[in-house]
Design a protein around this motif. Structure first.
Motif, PDB file in Angstrom:
ATOM      1  N   SER A 177      42.541  37.985  36.740  1.00 41.38           N
ATOM      2  CA  SER A 177      41.746  36.964  36.048  1.00 41.38           C
ATOM      3  C   SER A 177      42.255  36.751  34.634  1.00 41.38           C
ATOM      4  O   SER A 177      42.822  37.661  34.015  1.00 41.38           O
ATOM      5  CB  SER A 177      40.281  37.390  35.984  1.00 41.38           C
ATOM      6  OG  SER A 177      39.720  37.526  37.270  1.00 41.38           O
ATOM      7  N   LEU A 178      42.029  35.556  34.141  1.00 43.80           N
ATOM      8  CA  LEU A 178      42.267  35.213  32.736  1.00 43.80           C
ATOM      9  C   LEU A 178      41.182  34.244  32.307  1.00 43.80           C
ATOM     10  O   LEU A 178      40.649  33.489  33.124  1.00 43.80           O
ATOM     11  CB  LEU A 178      43.632  34.537  32.553  1.00 43.80           C
ATOM     12  CG  LEU A 178      44.908  35.389  32.561  1.00 43.80           C
ATOM     13  CD1 LEU A 178      46.127  34.484  32.503  1.00 43.80           C
ATOM     14  CD2 LEU A 178      44.921  36.362  31.404  1.00 43.80           C
ATOM     15  N   ARG A 179      40.881  34.255  31.007  1.00 46.93           N
ATOM     16  CA  ARG A 179      39.988  33.246  30.457  1.00 46.93           C
ATOM     17  C   ARG A 179      40.705  32.511  29.343  1.00 46.93           C
ATOM     18  O   ARG A 179      41.107  33.119  28.349  1.00 46.93           O
ATOM     19  CB  ARG A 179      38.693  33.853  29.917  1.00 46.93           C
ATOM     20  CG  ARG A 179      37.690  32.774  29.518  1.00 46.93           C
ATOM     21  CD  ARG A 179      36.358  33.316  29.087  1.00 46.93           C
ATOM     22  NE  ARG A 179      36.349  33.755  27.691  1.00 46.93           N
ATOM     23  CZ  ARG A 179      35.275  33.806  26.932  1.00 46.93           C
ATOM     24  NH1 ARG A 179      34.105  33.445  27.434  1.00 46.93           N
ATOM     25  NH2 ARG A 179      35.354  34.245  25.692  1.00 46.93           N
ATOM     26  N   LEU A 180      40.851  31.228  29.533  1.00 44.73           N
ATOM     27  CA  LEU A 180      41.444  30.386  28.515  1.00 44.73           C
ATOM     28  C   LEU A 180      40.358  29.823  27.607  1.00 44.73           C
ATOM     29  O   LEU A 180      39.252  29.537  28.064  1.00 44.73           O
ATOM     30  CB  LEU A 180      42.217  29.233  29.149  1.00 44.73           C
ATOM     31  CG  LEU A 180      43.292  29.599  30.165  1.00 44.73           C
ATOM     32  CD1 LEU A 180      44.005  28.334  30.636  1.00 44.73           C
ATOM     33  CD2 LEU A 180      44.262  30.597  29.619  1.00 44.73           C
ATOM     34  N   SER A 181      40.706  29.661  26.339  1.00 45.65           N
ATOM     35  CA  SER A 181      39.806  29.042  25.371  1.00 45.65           C
ATOM     36  C   SER A 181      40.505  27.862  24.717  1.00 45.65           C
ATOM     37  O   SER A 181      41.728  27.874  24.545  1.00 45.65           O
ATOM     38  CB  SER A 181      39.393  30.046  24.286  1.00 45.65           C
ATOM     39  OG  SER A 181      38.719  31.152  24.832  1.00 45.65           O
ATOM     40  N   PHE A 223      37.970  28.924  39.762  1.00 41.22           N
ATOM     41  CA  PHE A 223      37.954  28.626  38.334  1.00 41.22           C
ATOM     42  C   PHE A 223      36.583  28.081  37.933  1.00 41.22           C
ATOM     43  O   PHE A 223      35.929  27.383  38.707  1.00 41.22           O
ATOM     44  CB  PHE A 223      39.002  27.575  37.984  1.00 41.22           C
ATOM     45  CG  PHE A 223      40.440  28.027  38.097  1.00 41.22           C
ATOM     46  CD1 PHE A 223      40.789  29.225  38.693  1.00 41.22           C
ATOM     47  CD2 PHE A 223      41.458  27.225  37.592  1.00 41.22           C
ATOM     48  CE1 PHE A 223      42.114  29.622  38.793  1.00 41.22           C
ATOM     49  CE2 PHE A 223      42.783  27.600  37.679  1.00 41.22           C
ATOM     50  CZ  PHE A 223      43.111  28.802  38.291  1.00 41.22           C
ATOM     51  N   THR A 224      36.187  28.369  36.688  1.00 40.40           N
ATOM     52  CA  THR A 224      34.927  27.850  36.154  1.00 40.40           C
ATOM     53  C   THR A 224      35.154  27.332  34.748  1.00 40.40           C
ATOM     54  O   THR A 224      35.666  28.061  33.888  1.00 40.40           O
ATOM     55  CB  THR A 224      33.843  28.935  36.122  1.00 40.40           C
ATOM     56  OG1 THR A 224      33.647  29.449  37.448  1.00 40.40           O
ATOM     57  CG2 THR A 224      32.525  28.356  35.606  1.00 40.40           C
ATOM     58  N   ILE A 225      34.771  26.089  34.513  1.00 37.76           N
ATOM     59  CA  ILE A 225      34.854  25.509  33.178  1.00 37.76           C
ATOM     60  C   ILE A 225      33.473  25.574  32.537  1.00 37.76           C
ATOM     61  O   ILE A 225      32.451  25.388  33.192  1.00 37.76           O
ATOM     62  CB  ILE A 225      35.378  24.055  33.232  1.00 37.76           C
ATOM     63  CG1 ILE A 225      35.661  23.521  31.824  1.00 37.76           C
ATOM     64  CG2 ILE A 225      34.421  23.131  33.997  1.00 37.76           C
ATOM     65  CD1 ILE A 225      36.374  22.176  31.807  1.00 37.76           C
ATOM     66  N   SER A 226      33.459  25.853  31.239  1.00 43.46           N
ATOM     67  CA  SER A 226      32.200  25.901  30.492  1.00 43.46           C
ATOM     68  C   SER A 226      32.497  25.528  29.047  1.00 43.46           C
ATOM     69  O   SER A 226      33.654  25.441  28.641  1.00 43.46           O
ATOM     70  CB  SER A 226      31.557  27.286  30.571  1.00 43.46           C
ATOM     71  OG  SER A 226      32.408  28.262  29.999  1.00 43.46           O
ATOM     72  N   SER A 280      40.841  35.281  40.806  1.00 44.01           N
ATOM     73  CA  SER A 280      41.637  35.274  42.047  1.00 44.01           C
ATOM     74  C   SER A 280      42.902  34.442  41.876  1.00 44.01           C
ATOM     75  O   SER A 280      43.235  33.597  42.717  1.00 44.01           O
ATOM     76  CB  SER A 280      40.792  34.725  43.201  1.00 44.01           C
ATOM     77  OG  SER A 280      39.628  35.486  43.388  1.00 44.01           O
ATOM     78  N   LEU A 281      43.604  34.702  40.803  1.00 40.44           N
ATOM     79  CA  LEU A 281      44.784  33.900  40.492  1.00 40.44           C
ATOM     80  C   LEU A 281      45.882  34.091  41.523  1.00 40.44           C
ATOM     81  O   LEU A 281      46.052  35.184  42.092  1.00 40.44           O
ATOM     82  CB  LEU A 281      45.299  34.257  39.096  1.00 40.44           C
ATOM     83  CG  LEU A 281      44.485  33.632  37.951  1.00 40.44           C
ATOM     84  CD1 LEU A 281      44.713  34.358  36.653  1.00 40.44           C
ATOM     85  CD2 LEU A 281      44.820  32.152  37.811  1.00 40.44           C
ATOM     86  N   VAL A 297      50.472  30.278  31.484  1.00 41.05           N
ATOM     87  CA  VAL A 297      49.869  31.224  32.422  1.00 41.05           C
ATOM     88  C   VAL A 297      50.911  31.522  33.496  1.00 41.05           C
ATOM     89  O   VAL A 297      51.419  30.601  34.138  1.00 41.05           O
ATOM     90  CB  VAL A 297      48.594  30.651  33.059  1.00 41.05           C
ATOM     91  CG1 VAL A 297      48.112  31.560  34.187  1.00 41.05           C
ATOM     92  CG2 VAL A 297      47.517  30.470  32.005  1.00 41.05           C
ATOM     93  N   THR A 298      51.222  32.798  33.651  1.00 39.06           N
ATOM     94  CA  THR A 298      52.187  33.213  34.662  1.00 39.06           C
ATOM     95  C   THR A 298      51.532  34.243  35.572  1.00 39.06           C
ATOM     96  O   THR A 298      51.015  35.256  35.092  1.00 39.06           O
ATOM     97  CB  THR A 298      53.440  33.820  34.017  1.00 39.06           C
ATOM     98  OG1 THR A 298      54.027  32.867  33.125  1.00 39.06           O
ATOM     99  CG2 THR A 298      54.466  34.202  35.075  1.00 39.06           C
ATOM    100  N   VAL A 299      51.555  33.954  36.867  1.00 37.81           N
ATOM    101  CA  VAL A 299      50.946  34.847  37.852  1.00 37.81           C
ATOM    102  C   VAL A 299      52.061  35.411  38.717  1.00 37.81           C
ATOM    103  O   VAL A 299      52.767  34.670  39.396  1.00 37.81           O
ATOM    104  CB  VAL A 299      49.915  34.108  38.717  1.00 37.81           C
ATOM    105  CG1 VAL A 299      49.228  35.090  39.665  1.00 37.81           C
ATOM    106  CG2 VAL A 299      48.889  33.401  37.833  1.00 37.81           C
TER     107      VAL A 299
END
Length: 125
Positions: free
Chosen positions: A17-21, A68-71, A85-86, A121-123
């Motif tokens: 997982s990652l969280r982008l801002s 993915f979830t946007i907020s 779950s990338l 982002v690299t998976v």
């Protein structure tokens, strides 16, 4: 003018997982709908997720729905993209974008006026 700065990208293993801002400055953030887009090498930029100014309406690309979830936090002028779950095919430069809110999710690149520089982002598999 709206300035957008993304952060949170990096290298992660498949399944992680990652969280982008994306932090906005300039005009009133809460007047704007926000979107996340991504561009992989050799491919066109594609829509990932969008959110209206209130946060009540969101939209996702089929490829990321359920993962993915946007907020957004209007008090912090920040929009987030939680990515779970990338998969290796999620590897891309992710950019946030802003446009005046019209109450619906816009999924096209020309629909957005302001863009950030992007975060990689690299998976790995």
């Amino acid at each position: 003018q709206v300035q957008l700065v993304e952060s949170g990208g990096g290298l992660v293993q498949a399944g992680g997982s990652l969280r982008l801002s994306c932090v906005a400055s300039g005009r009133t953030f809460s007047n704007y709908a926000m979107g996340w887009f991504r561009q992989a090498p050799g491919k066109e930029r594609e829509f990932v997720a969008g959110i209206t100014w209130s946060g009540r309406t969101t939209g996702y690309a089929d490829s990321v729905k359920g993962r993915f979830t946007i907020s957004r936090d209007n008090a912090k002028n920040t929009v987030y993209l939680q990515m779970n779950s990338l998969k290796p095919e999620d590897t891309a430069v992710y950019s946030c974008a802003a446009r005046p809110d019209i109450g619906v999710i816009i999924r096209t690149t020309p629909g957005y006026q302001y863009w950030g520089q992007g975060t990689q982002v690299t998976v790995s598999s």
